[in-house]
Design a protein around this motif. Structure first.
Motif, PDB file in Angstrom:
ATOM      1  N   LEU A  68      13.600  -1.665  -0.201  1.00 48.28           N
ATOM      2  CA  LEU A  68      12.696  -0.588  -0.032  1.00 48.28           C
ATOM      3  C   LEU A  68      12.962   0.774   0.329  1.00 48.28           C
ATOM      4  O   LEU A  68      12.477   1.644  -0.201  1.00 48.28           O
ATOM      5  N   ALA A  69      14.379   0.756   0.759  1.00 40.08           N
ATOM      6  CA  ALA A  69      15.140   2.145   0.722  1.00 40.08           C
ATOM      7  C   ALA A  69      15.209   2.729  -0.444  1.00 40.08           C
ATOM      8  O   ALA A  69      15.070   3.748  -0.679  1.00 40.08           O
ATOM      9  N   ALA A  70      15.672   1.696  -1.524  1.00 39.02           N
ATOM     10  CA  ALA A  70      15.941   2.251  -2.711  1.00 39.02           C
ATOM     11  C   ALA A  70      14.821   2.742  -3.562  1.00 39.02           C
ATOM     12  O   ALA A  70      14.686   3.547  -4.398  1.00 39.02           O
ATOM     13  N   GLN A  71      13.492   1.952  -2.961  1.00 37.48           N
ATOM     14  CA  GLN A  71      12.472   2.651  -3.759  1.00 37.48           C
ATOM     15  C   GLN A  71      11.735   3.939  -2.943  1.00 37.48           C
ATOM     16  O   GLN A  71      10.895   4.375  -3.512  1.00 37.48           O
ATOM     17  N   GLY A  72      12.482   4.447  -1.845  1.00 43.44           N
ATOM     18  CA  GLY A  72      11.833   5.469  -1.255  1.00 43.44           C
ATOM     19  C   GLY A  72      11.089   5.320  -0.182  1.00 43.44           C
ATOM     20  O   GLY A  72      10.506   6.464   0.381  1.00 43.44           O
ATOM     21  N   TYR A  73      10.884   4.168   0.317  1.00 48.24           N
ATOM     22  CA  TYR A  73       9.930   4.090   1.656  1.00 48.24           C
ATOM     23  C   TYR A  73      10.705   4.875   2.744  1.00 48.24           C
ATOM     24  O   TYR A  73      11.982   5.086   3.077  1.00 48.24           O
ATOM     25  N   LYS A 127       0.814  -1.042   0.083  1.00 45.66           N
ATOM     26  CA  LYS A 127      -0.001  -0.078   0.049  1.00 45.66           C
ATOM     27  C   LYS A 127       0.868   1.331  -0.132  1.00 45.66           C
ATOM     28  O   LYS A 127       1.372   1.724   0.841  1.00 45.66           O
ATOM     29  N   GLY A 128       0.886   1.972  -1.331  1.00 47.03           N
ATOM     30  CA  GLY A 128       1.751   3.103  -1.037  1.00 47.03           C
ATOM     31  C   GLY A 128       3.272   2.834  -1.188  1.00 47.03           C
ATOM     32  O   GLY A 128       3.662   1.738  -1.219  1.00 47.03           O
ATOM     33  N   ARG A 129       4.067   4.167  -1.115  1.00 45.60           N
ATOM     34  CA  ARG A 129       5.579   4.006  -1.018  1.00 45.60           C
ATOM     35  C   ARG A 129       5.932   4.639   0.066  1.00 45.60           C
ATOM     36  O   ARG A 129       7.162   5.307   0.159  1.00 45.60           O
ATOM     37  N   ILE A 130       5.381   4.599   1.198  1.00 44.94           N
ATOM     38  CA  ILE A 130       5.489   5.385   2.302  1.00 44.94           C
ATOM     39  C   ILE A 130       6.008   4.441   3.608  1.00 44.94           C
ATOM     40  O   ILE A 130       7.368   4.473   4.179  1.00 44.94           O
ATOM     41  N   LYS A 131       5.244   3.578   3.779  1.00 42.88           N
ATOM     42  CA  LYS A 131       5.430   2.709   5.103  1.00 42.88           C
ATOM     43  C   LYS A 131       5.513   1.212   4.687  1.00 42.88           C
ATOM     44  O   LYS A 131       4.688   0.850   3.586  1.00 42.88           O
ATOM     45  N   GLY A 132       6.261   0.357   5.001  1.00 41.19           N
ATOM     46  CA  GLY A 132       6.347  -0.942   4.480  1.00 41.19           C
ATOM     47  C   GLY A 132       6.472  -2.055   5.525  1.00 41.19           C
ATOM     48  O   GLY A 132       7.469  -1.589   6.635  1.00 41.19           O
TER      49      GLY A 132
END
Length: 525
Positions: free
Chosen positions: A269-274, A225-230
């Motif tokens: 996930l870090a590379a995706q901007g999370y 869900k989104g790219r903020i929190k994973g």
């Protein structure tokens, strides 16, 4: 990890994905042609072995197989083209993450997500077994879906998650809800493409629920869900067997992912901007205890803190496994946040003993003291059960005094809910419900007061807020969470969604904070 650890880790067995056929595969009759509950029950007594809690409690000392070669069967890779799916999720973050995996599998098969049951070609109910209320919600939803199935016989309806691992639940579905197409458990999620194929082409109820411990399947697709929190699963299962809890039976034995697989996922996930990740486990700080080399949650977080991701959390902890190494690493700060959820369940050593929590009031308070000494500003939250069988007034008062002494800033509080198959469900309970409700009200009043006092300290302060989106109550207001998991609402441009910004708190409420963009943030917009 050092070289020796890496060498040991590489020795863990890898095999082919389990593709075990369901016990229900053999000559299942068409349930929709059966009118009699008695006929259905009799039929399944001879052809289907339901999930077995006794088998689920057995913990074999065998290596957990880790599979890296998962793939969607070729014949299912485009089966969902032009079709839609809907997943309803109940329960904990682990269930939410399981839903992300199932959404990934269905998306890879060509399906598209919808939130409209009438448009869906596949509907999955990802269920929770923790409390009776959650179970009742699921059966209510099953009842609501029946007219849709009658209107559209090609609609596939599946029940999965923790409830599917309960013997009584599965038998109830078999006897009372024969229009359900699939029942599969928490260990069988990777089998969804094959199970869906069986349900679609055989037009029979597909039942695949293993009581075995389960393996670890890497490389499963996910739709987050989104790219903020994973969320990142670091382990599965639980071996604690608290007397009230069904989770060790429904989720299997403790199984830790290899550190390098977790770290690779976090880096991705870090590379995706999370901006934030939460490490997940039913008993997250037991991580590593089942590995063939010495490596725990503290070691894992010491490596993850070096990754360029702003915030790292973990949940849910068991006080028994919260060791000094983990405290030492958390105290280093940086992206490791000092908001700690530490379920106590009761403040009475006597109640904790019959709960089989394997710590005492005194040892819990000693752990809190260690955490406070290493992290003076740490925020502690907890879970508490009220009205456990035969809890006395004096024992409840011990819970109240512990809540005051620790100063929890929030708590999930519940009246005890017996779960069939657990030891506590067989015990006589002599506490009237009105007494339990009165205790819960008193406890909630105390927790609310402490939460309010904690919030008031933020008035006038500038806090860092990870902006998650629009407020649920007002689309013109943005909302997000502080490092200590406090909800903040403030007016600002929507361009800030997904960013961490400074917000000055103007008003404190019991469960949220109101604020305005701090000057240093507003000045650069």
């Amino acid at each position: 990890m050092n070289e020796q650890q890496r060498k040991q880790a590489s020795q863990i067995k890898q095999g082919n994905p389990a593709d075990v056929k369901s016990d229900s595969d053999a000559n299942l009759d068409r349930l929709k042609n059966m009118d009699s509950d008695e006929m259905i029950g009799k039929y399944f007594q001879t052809t289907y072995e339901p999930p077995n809690l006794k088998k689920a409690k057995k913990r074999l000392k065998k290596d957990v197989d880790i599979h890296y070669d998962f793939s969607i069967p070729k014949e299912m890779q485009s089966i969902g083209d032009g079709k839609k799916f809907l997943i309803r999720t109940y329960g904990c973050q682990m269930n939410e993450h399981d839903t992300e995996v199932m959404a990934g599998l269905l998306t890879d098969m060509g399906y598209q997500l919808t939130d409209d049951t009438k448009q869906a070609d596949v509907i999955l109910l990802n269920t929770c077994a923790i409390r009776e209320n959650a179970e009742n919600k699921v059966f209510g939803e099953i009842g609501h879906l029946k007219p849709l199935k009658l209107e559209n016989p090609d609609l596939i309806i599946g029940v999965c998650g923790c409830m599917s691992q309960e013997e009584a639940v599965v038998n109830r579905i078999l006897k009372k809800h024969p229009f359900i197409d699939m029942i599969f458990g928490t260990h069988n999620i990777h089998r969804l493409p094959s199970l869906l194929k069986e349900a679609m082409f055989s037009k029979e109820m597909v039942v695949e629920v293993w009581s075995k411990e389960g393996d670890i399947i890497e490389n499963l697709p996910k739709v987050r869900k989104g790219r903020i929190k994973g969320w990142v699963n670091i382990m599965y299962g639980c071996d604690k067997f608290c007397t009230y809890c069904i989770v060790p039976y429904t989720r299997g034995k403790e199984r830790s992912r290899l550190p390098e697989d977790i770290i690779q996922e976090v880096r991705h996930l870090a590379a995706q901007g999370y901006q934030e990740i939460t490490l997940l486990g039913q008993n997250v700080n037991a991580y590593g205890k089942d590995l063939d080399f010495e490596y725990g949650l503290g070691d894992l977080m010491d490596e993850i803190r070096k990754i360029d991701i702003p915030r790292v959390r973990f949940t849910t902890s068991h006080p028994r496994d919260f060791d000094d190494r983990l405290i030492e690493v958390l105290a280093k700060g940086g992206n490791l946040l000092d908001h700690i959820h530490l379920p106590v369940q009761s403040g009475s050593s006597a109640v904790l003993r019959v709960m089989a929590r394997r710590y005492t009031r005194e040892s819990y308070l000693e752990l809190v003291s260690k955490i406070r000494k290493a992290m003076p500003n740490a925020t502690l939250t907890t879970d508490i059960i009220v009205g456990f069988p035969n809890e006395t007034d004096e024992q409840f008062e011990e819970t109240m005094t512990l809540v005051k002494e620790v100063g929890f800033e929030s708590a999930y509080t519940f009246i005890y809910s017996p779960r069939e198959g657990t030891p506590a469900a067989r015990w006589e309970d002599n506490i009237p419900m009105e007494v339990k409700k009165e205790r819960l009200q008193r406890l909630n009043a105390l927790v609310n007061e402490q939460a309010k006092q904690a919030m008031e300290k933020y008035e006038g302060e500038i806090v860092k807020v990870l902006v998650e989106g629009e407020s649920k109550k007002n689309p013109d207001v943005l909302s997000g969470y502080t490092e200590r998991s406090k909800l903040v609402n403030f007016r600002a441009p929507k361009s800030l969604i997904g960013k961490i910004v400074d917000v000055k708190i103007t008003k404190a409420k019991t469960w949220s904070l109101d604020g305005e963009l701090a000057e240093q943030t507003a000045g650069v917009l």
